[in-house]
Design a protein around this motif. Structure first.
Motif, PDB file in Angstrom:
ATOM      1  N   PHE A  82       0.822  -1.216   0.000  1.00 12.30           N
ATOM      2  CA  PHE A  82       0.000   0.000   0.000  1.00 12.30           C
ATOM      3  C   PHE A  82       0.852   1.260   0.000  1.00 12.30           C
ATOM      4  N   ASP A  83       1.878   1.292   0.820  1.00 12.14           N
ATOM      5  CA  ASP A  83       2.739   2.477   0.877  1.00 12.14           C
ATOM      6  C   ASP A  83       3.464   2.683  -0.449  1.00 12.14           C
ATOM      7  N   GLY A  84       3.931   1.591  -1.034  1.00 10.47           N
ATOM      8  CA  GLY A  84       4.650   1.685  -2.301  1.00 10.47           C
ATOM      9  C   GLY A  84       3.772   2.165  -3.431  1.00 10.47           C
ATOM     10  N   PHE A  85       2.489   1.767  -3.396  1.00  9.15           N
ATOM     11  CA  PHE A  85       1.574   2.191  -4.454  1.00  9.15           C
ATOM     12  C   PHE A  85       1.354   3.702  -4.412  1.00  9.15           C
ATOM     13  N   ASP A  86       1.293   4.257  -3.205  1.00  9.56           N
ATOM     14  CA  ASP A  86       1.096   5.699  -3.060  1.00  9.56           C
ATOM     15  C   ASP A  86       2.287   6.491  -3.602  1.00  9.56           C
ATOM     16  N   GLN A  87       3.475   5.861  -3.628  1.00  7.93           N
ATOM     17  CA  GLN A  87       4.688   6.555  -4.070  1.00  7.93           C
ATOM     18  C   GLN A  87       5.140   6.105  -5.460  1.00  7.93           C
ATOM     19  N   LEU A  88       4.254   5.408  -6.178  1.00 15.17           N
ATOM     20  CA  LEU A  88       4.623   4.797  -7.447  1.00 15.17           C
ATOM     21  C   LEU A  88       4.898   5.843  -8.523  1.00 15.17           C
ATOM     22  N   ASP A  89       6.033   5.688  -9.233  1.00 16.42           N
ATOM     23  CA  ASP A  89       6.330   6.522 -10.393  1.00 16.42           C
ATOM     24  C   ASP A  89       7.223   5.717 -11.335  1.00 16.42           C
ATOM     25  N   ASP A  90       7.652   6.348 -12.435  1.00 13.54           N
ATOM     26  CA  ASP A  90       8.438   5.626 -13.435  1.00 13.54           C
ATOM     27  C   ASP A  90       9.780   5.143 -12.897  1.00 13.54           C
ATOM     28  N   SER A  91      10.274   5.768 -11.843  1.00 11.90           N
ATOM     29  CA  SER A  91      11.586   5.387 -11.314  1.00 11.90           C
ATOM     30  C   SER A  91      11.551   4.099 -10.495  1.00 11.90           C
ATOM     31  N   ASN A  92      10.384   3.737  -9.953  1.00 12.12           N
ATOM     32  CA  ASN A  92      10.326   2.558  -9.078  1.00 12.12           C
ATOM     33  C   ASN A  92       9.289   1.518  -9.497  1.00 12.12           C
ATOM     34  N   ARG A  93       8.592   1.748 -10.610  1.00 12.08           N
ATOM     35  CA  ARG A  93       7.489   0.857 -10.985  1.00 12.08           C
ATOM     36  C   ARG A  93       7.952  -0.567 -11.302  1.00 12.08           C
ATOM     37  N   VAL A  94       9.134  -0.702 -11.944  1.00  6.57           N
ATOM     38  CA  VAL A  94       9.619  -2.048 -12.284  1.00  6.57           C
ATOM     39  C   VAL A  94       9.876  -2.849 -11.017  1.00  6.57           C
ATOM     40  N   GLN A  95      10.580  -2.264 -10.072  1.00  6.30           N
ATOM     41  CA  GLN A  95      10.871  -2.957  -8.807  1.00  6.30           C
ATOM     42  C   GLN A  95       9.595  -3.265  -8.046  1.00  6.30           C
ATOM     43  N   TYR A  96       8.651  -2.310  -8.036  1.00  8.68           N
ATOM     44  CA  TYR A  96       7.402  -2.488  -7.292  1.00  8.68           C
ATOM     45  C   TYR A  96       6.599  -3.670  -7.834  1.00  8.68           C
TER      46      TYR A  96
END
Length: 252
Positions: A82-96
Motif C-alpha cells: 500500500f505504501d509503495g503504491f502511493d509513491q509509485l512513479d516511473d523510477s520505481n514501478r519495475v521494482q514495485y
C-alpha cells in the motif's frame, strides 16, 4: 441469502482482517456487525448442508476463513504494497511490480483458492456458473494490472485518460437512457434476445465515447469483466462476444 452475496461479504471481511491482523469474523465491534455475521454464517451453513448433505464442508470452510488473514499476512507485505503504491512513479514501478505481483499471485493460489473451492461446493448450479466466472476474473484482472509493470495505471494518469474518467459516469448514464428495457431489474442468466442486443448497443455506445480520447486502458480493463459475464448468459447466442480487435477498435 445467496452464496454470491456471502462470497462478497466474506472477501471484504478477509481483506479487512488481513490489514489489521485480527479476525473480523470474531471481533465484530458492533451488535449490528455481529448480527450480520451470524446471519451470513447461518445462511452459508444452510446452503452447504443443502448442497452437500453434511456439515463437513461448512466446518472446513470456516477453518479456511479463519486462517485466511494469517495466510495473506505471511505471503504479502501489505504495508509495502500500500505504501509503495502511493509513491509509485516511473523510477520505481519495475521494482514495485516485480516484487508484489508474484506475492499477489502466490497469495491467491495458497490462501484464496482452497477457501473458494470449498465455497463452490455450497453453490447451486446457477450460482456455481456465476461464481466460476467471477473467480476467474481475479487473476485476469491481476495480470492486466501487472502487465508492463503497471502500465495501465500510468495510462490512466495521462490528461486524455483523466478527461475520459471524469466523463465516464455521464457517458454511462447517457448511453443507458437510450435503452429502456435495460433499466429494468434483470437476471444475467435469463436475459432475453432484446436485452442482449441492448447490452451490445450500450457497449458500443460507451466504447465510441471513450474512443474519442483513445482510452484503450479503460476499455481493456472493462473487457476483463464484460466478456466473462456475457458468456454465462444467453447473449452468446445473439451477439458477438469476440470483437476482432476490441482495444484498438475502441470496442469493449
Amino acid at each position: 441469502m445467496s452464496a454470491k452475496l456471502i462470497l462478497v461479504t466474506l472477501a471484504v471481511a478477509i481483506y479487512a482482517s488481513a490489514v489489521d491482523g485480527s479476525p473480523t469474523f470474531i471481533n465484530a465491534s458492533s451488535s449490528s456487525s455481529e448480527e450480520m455475521t451470524m446471519e451470513l454464517v447461518e445462511s452459508l451453513e444452510s446452503d452447504c448442508l443443502q448442497q452437500t448433505g453434511s456439515s463437513e464442508t461448512f466446518e472446513e470452510l470456516m477453518a479456511e476463513y479463519m486462517y485466511a488473514p494469517m495466510c495473506f499476512g505471511s505471503l504479502l507485505d501489505l504495508e509495502g504494497l500500500f505504501d509503495g503504491f502511493d509513491q509509485l512513479d516511473d523510477s520505481n514501478r519495475v521494482q514495485y511490480f516485480d516484487t508484489y505481483c508474484p506475492q499477489l499471485n502466490q497469495s491467491l493460489m495458497q490462501c484464496a483458492n482452497p477457501m473458494f473451492d470449498l465455497l463452490r461446493k455450497c453453490c447451486d448450479e446457477e450460482e456455481l456458473a456465476i461464481w466460476d466466472v467471477m473467480f476467474n476474473m481475479v487473476p485476469e484482472a491481476l495480470n492486466l494490472i501487472c502487465k508492463g509493470h503497471g502500465e495501465i495505471f500510468f495510462k490512466l494518469d495521462r490528461p486524455e485518460y483523466k478527461k475520459c474518467m471524469i466523463s465516464l459516469a455521464d457517458y454511462a448514464v447517457e448511453c443507458a437512457s437510450m435503452f429502456p428495457s435495460s433499466a429494468k431489474t434483470v437476471i444475467l442468466s435469463k436475459l432475453n434476445e432484446e436485452q442482449c442486443y441492448e447490452l451490445r448497443d450500450y457497449r458500443n455506445c460507451v466504447s465510441e465515447k471513450l474512443g474519442v480520447c483513445k482510452a484503450t486502458g479503460i476499455i481493456e480493463l472493462a473487457y476483463v469483466f464484460y466478456k466473462p459475464l456475457m458468456k454465462i448468459n444467453p447473449c452468446a447466442k445473439y451477439i458477438d462476444l469476440e470483437p476482432k480487435n476490441p482495444v484498438e477498435a475502441s470496442v469493449i
